[in-house]
Design a protein around this motif. Structure first.
Motif, PDB file in Angstrom:
ATOM      1  N   ARG A 260      48.236  34.712  44.530  1.00  0.00           N
ATOM      2  CA  ARG A 260      49.372  35.605  44.765  1.00  0.00           C
ATOM      3  C   ARG A 260      50.112  35.087  45.994  1.00  0.00           C
ATOM      4  O   ARG A 260      49.661  34.160  46.663  1.00  0.00           O
ATOM      5  CB  ARG A 260      48.883  37.047  45.018  1.00  0.00           C
ATOM      6  CG  ARG A 260      48.140  37.640  43.843  1.00  0.00           C
ATOM      7  CD  ARG A 260      49.120  37.982  42.734  1.00  0.00           C
ATOM      8  NE  ARG A 260      48.468  38.558  41.588  1.00  0.00           N
ATOM      9  CZ  ARG A 260      48.403  37.977  40.398  1.00  0.00           C
ATOM     10  NH1 ARG A 260      48.922  36.793  40.213  1.00  0.00           N
ATOM     11  NH2 ARG A 260      47.832  38.573  39.384  1.00  0.00           N
ATOM     12  N   ILE A 261      51.221  35.705  46.308  1.00  0.00           N
ATOM     13  CA  ILE A 261      51.996  35.251  47.468  1.00  0.00           C
ATOM     14  C   ILE A 261      51.216  35.472  48.758  1.00  0.00           C
ATOM     15  O   ILE A 261      51.125  34.584  49.599  1.00  0.00           O
ATOM     16  CB  ILE A 261      53.363  35.964  47.534  1.00  0.00           C
ATOM     17  CG1 ILE A 261      54.235  35.519  46.363  1.00  0.00           C
ATOM     18  CG2 ILE A 261      54.063  35.667  48.859  1.00  0.00           C
ATOM     19  CD1 ILE A 261      55.544  36.252  46.250  1.00  0.00           C
ATOM     20  N   SER A 262      50.594  36.638  48.914  1.00  0.00           N
ATOM     21  CA  SER A 262      49.952  36.972  50.184  1.00  0.00           C
ATOM     22  C   SER A 262      48.468  36.620  50.247  1.00  0.00           C
ATOM     23  O   SER A 262      47.894  36.580  51.329  1.00  0.00           O
ATOM     24  CB  SER A 262      50.134  38.461  50.491  1.00  0.00           C
ATOM     25  OG  SER A 262      49.593  39.235  49.448  1.00  0.00           O
ATOM     26  N   TYR A 263      47.820  36.409  49.111  1.00  0.00           N
ATOM     27  CA  TYR A 263      46.401  36.059  49.103  1.00  0.00           C
ATOM     28  C   TYR A 263      46.059  35.377  47.783  1.00  0.00           C
ATOM     29  O   TYR A 263      46.850  35.374  46.846  1.00  0.00           O
ATOM     30  CB  TYR A 263      45.510  37.299  49.291  1.00  0.00           C
ATOM     31  CG  TYR A 263      45.573  38.273  48.136  1.00  0.00           C
ATOM     32  CD1 TYR A 263      44.715  38.153  47.047  1.00  0.00           C
ATOM     33  CD2 TYR A 263      46.489  39.313  48.118  1.00  0.00           C
ATOM     34  CE1 TYR A 263      44.775  39.024  45.973  1.00  0.00           C
ATOM     35  CE2 TYR A 263      46.562  40.202  47.061  1.00  0.00           C
ATOM     36  CZ  TYR A 263      45.703  40.048  45.986  1.00  0.00           C
ATOM     37  OH  TYR A 263      45.773  40.900  44.928  1.00  0.00           O
ATOM     38  N   CYS A 264      44.854  34.831  47.747  1.00  0.00           N
ATOM     39  CA  CYS A 264      44.338  34.219  46.528  1.00  0.00           C
ATOM     40  C   CYS A 264      43.085  35.000  46.146  1.00  0.00           C
ATOM     41  O   CYS A 264      42.137  35.058  46.922  1.00  0.00           O
ATOM     42  CB  CYS A 264      44.020  32.746  46.790  1.00  0.00           C
ATOM     43  SG  CYS A 264      43.444  31.872  45.329  1.00  0.00           S
ATOM     44  N   GLY A 265      43.093  35.628  44.989  1.00  0.00           N
ATOM     45  CA  GLY A 265      41.977  36.459  44.559  1.00  0.00           C
ATOM     46  C   GLY A 265      40.976  35.698  43.705  1.00  0.00           C
ATOM     47  O   GLY A 265      41.364  34.927  42.831  1.00  0.00           O
ATOM     48  N   ILE A 266      39.711  35.921  43.976  1.00  0.00           N
ATOM     49  CA  ILE A 266      38.642  35.386  43.139  1.00  0.00           C
ATOM     50  C   ILE A 266      38.020  36.584  42.443  1.00  0.00           C
ATOM     51  O   ILE A 266      37.560  37.521  43.099  1.00  0.00           O
ATOM     52  CB  ILE A 266      37.627  34.576  43.969  1.00  0.00           C
ATOM     53  CG1 ILE A 266      38.343  33.392  44.636  1.00  0.00           C
ATOM     54  CG2 ILE A 266      36.479  34.095  43.071  1.00  0.00           C
ATOM     55  CD1 ILE A 266      37.480  32.532  45.509  1.00  0.00           C
ATOM     56  N   LEU A 267      38.049  36.552  41.111  1.00  0.00           N
ATOM     57  CA  LEU A 267      37.722  37.719  40.295  1.00  0.00           C
ATOM     58  C   LEU A 267      36.593  37.445  39.330  1.00  0.00           C
ATOM     59  O   LEU A 267      36.384  36.311  38.900  1.00  0.00           O
ATOM     60  CB  LEU A 267      38.957  38.143  39.488  1.00  0.00           C
ATOM     61  CG  LEU A 267      40.272  38.268  40.240  1.00  0.00           C
ATOM     62  CD1 LEU A 267      41.432  38.416  39.269  1.00  0.00           C
ATOM     63  CD2 LEU A 267      40.216  39.448  41.185  1.00  0.00           C
ATOM     64  N   LEU A 268      35.911  38.510  38.947  1.00  0.00           N
ATOM     65  CA  LEU A 268      34.918  38.432  37.881  1.00  0.00           C
ATOM     66  C   LEU A 268      35.626  38.766  36.576  1.00  0.00           C
ATOM     67  O   LEU A 268      36.374  39.743  36.502  1.00  0.00           O
ATOM     68  CB  LEU A 268      33.769  39.409  38.142  1.00  0.00           C
ATOM     69  CG  LEU A 268      32.633  39.392  37.124  1.00  0.00           C
ATOM     70  CD1 LEU A 268      31.936  38.036  37.106  1.00  0.00           C
ATOM     71  CD2 LEU A 268      31.628  40.487  37.436  1.00  0.00           C
ATOM     72  N   ASP A 269      35.422  37.964  35.566  1.00  0.00           N
ATOM     73  CA  ASP A 269      36.012  38.148  34.235  1.00  0.00           C
ATOM     74  C   ASP A 269      37.540  38.166  34.275  1.00  0.00           C
ATOM     75  O   ASP A 269      38.177  38.787  33.422  1.00  0.00           O
ATOM     76  CB  ASP A 269      35.495  39.440  33.580  1.00  0.00           C
ATOM     77  CG  ASP A 269      33.990  39.415  33.377  1.00  0.00           C
ATOM     78  OD1 ASP A 269      33.442  38.326  33.150  1.00  0.00           O
ATOM     79  OD2 ASP A 269      33.370  40.496  33.450  1.00  0.00           O
ATOM     80  N   ASP A 270      38.143  37.521  35.264  1.00  0.00           N
ATOM     81  CA  ASP A 270      39.595  37.468  35.418  1.00  0.00           C
ATOM     82  C   ASP A 270      40.195  38.877  35.386  1.00  0.00           C
ATOM     83  O   ASP A 270      41.246  39.122  34.814  1.00  0.00           O
ATOM     84  CB  ASP A 270      40.218  36.591  34.324  1.00  0.00           C
ATOM     85  CG  ASP A 270      41.575  36.042  34.729  1.00  0.00           C
ATOM     86  OD1 ASP A 270      41.939  36.153  35.916  1.00  0.00           O
ATOM     87  OD2 ASP A 270      42.281  35.515  33.851  1.00  0.00           O
ATOM     88  N   ASN A 271      39.477  39.834  36.005  1.00  0.00           N
ATOM     89  CA  ASN A 271      39.837  41.247  35.976  1.00  0.00           C
ATOM     90  C   ASN A 271      40.148  41.707  37.406  1.00  0.00           C
ATOM     91  O   ASN A 271      39.285  41.655  38.280  1.00  0.00           O
ATOM     92  CB  ASN A 271      38.666  42.058  35.390  1.00  0.00           C
ATOM     93  CG  ASN A 271      38.980  43.516  35.225  1.00  0.00           C
ATOM     94  OD1 ASN A 271      39.850  44.068  35.871  1.00  0.00           O
ATOM     95  ND2 ASN A 271      38.233  44.157  34.342  1.00  0.00           N
ATOM     96  N   ASN A 272      41.376  42.191  37.621  1.00  0.00           N
ATOM     97  CA  ASN A 272      41.783  42.659  38.959  1.00  0.00           C
ATOM     98  C   ASN A 272      40.908  43.796  39.475  1.00  0.00           C
ATOM     99  O   ASN A 272      40.856  44.050  40.672  1.00  0.00           O
ATOM    100  CB  ASN A 272      43.233  43.132  38.939  1.00  0.00           C
ATOM    101  CG  ASN A 272      44.201  41.988  39.004  1.00  0.00           C
ATOM    102  OD1 ASN A 272      43.876  40.921  39.514  1.00  0.00           O
ATOM    103  ND2 ASN A 272      45.388  42.186  38.464  1.00  0.00           N
TER     104      ASN A 272
END
Length: 189
Positions: free
Chosen positions: A123-135
């Motif tokens: 994202r613009i403000s952060y980079c998310g690491i997710l389980l199952d590509d789920n927010n």
């Protein structure tokens, strides 16, 4: 027809399990570093996911145009929501450091969860690491855009705490929190 059938067969096989040559071909235009065996292995999952997303996008576009034709409506060329998304995506740059952090998180979780379930969304403000590509299942967030870098770790209530880090190696200090949140999502906490 013979060649078309054979090429489709090759693409189908690559879709299911990308070969090393296919991965090398795909990352040739996006990764400027040395393409060592470990880099190829790391990008194999990314290549497979990108290929699947590409095919899904193509299917969605066909469905949209079919539905638009069925209703007699035309799909608007100037969709303001889509324009905003495109502008936002143009501002997002996934850095090599974010990729390294992503792979560090995956290495921490190798014995906790199937690594193919771990995804990254920048994202613009952060980079998310997710389980199952789920927010709704964030493992951690990388806040690397400022002068001070932060690792956002989550508790069982999904409350984020930003921890200052100086290097990618500092992520390993938070291994227990990363594993813990994965156990929460799996119901094994």
């Amino acid at each position: 027809l013979k060649y078309t059938r054979e090429i489709r067969s090759i693409l189908s096989a690559e879709y299911e399990s990308p070969t090393e040559n296919f991965v090398r071909f795909c990352i040739g235009g996006v990764y400027s570093g040395m393409k060592t065996q470990s880099v190829i292995e790391q990008f194999a999952d990314i290549t497979k996911r990108a290929f699947h997303q590409f095919v899904n996008d193509q299917i969605n576009e066909r469905l949209k145009s079919a539905l638009a034709g069925e209703d007699g409506d035309e799909v608007s060329e100037a969709d303001p929501v889509q324009s905003d998304d495109e502008e936002e995506n143009a501002l997002i740059v996934t850095t090599e450091e974010e990729w390294e952090a992503f792979f560090a998180v995956k290495s921490i979780l190798y014995d906790t969860i199937d690594l193919s379930r771990i995804a990254m969304r920048d994202r613009i403000s952060y980079c998310g690491i997710l389980l199952d590509d789920n927010n709704r299942k964030p493992i951690c967030r990388l806040h690397f855009n400022g002068s001070q870098k932060y690792l956002g770790v989550f508790d069982e209530k999904k409350k984020e705490t930003r921890e200052p880090i100086d290097s990618i190696n500092d992520i390993y200090q938070y291994a227990s929190q990363l594993k813990s949140i994965c156990h929460v999502y799996q119901g094994t906490a």
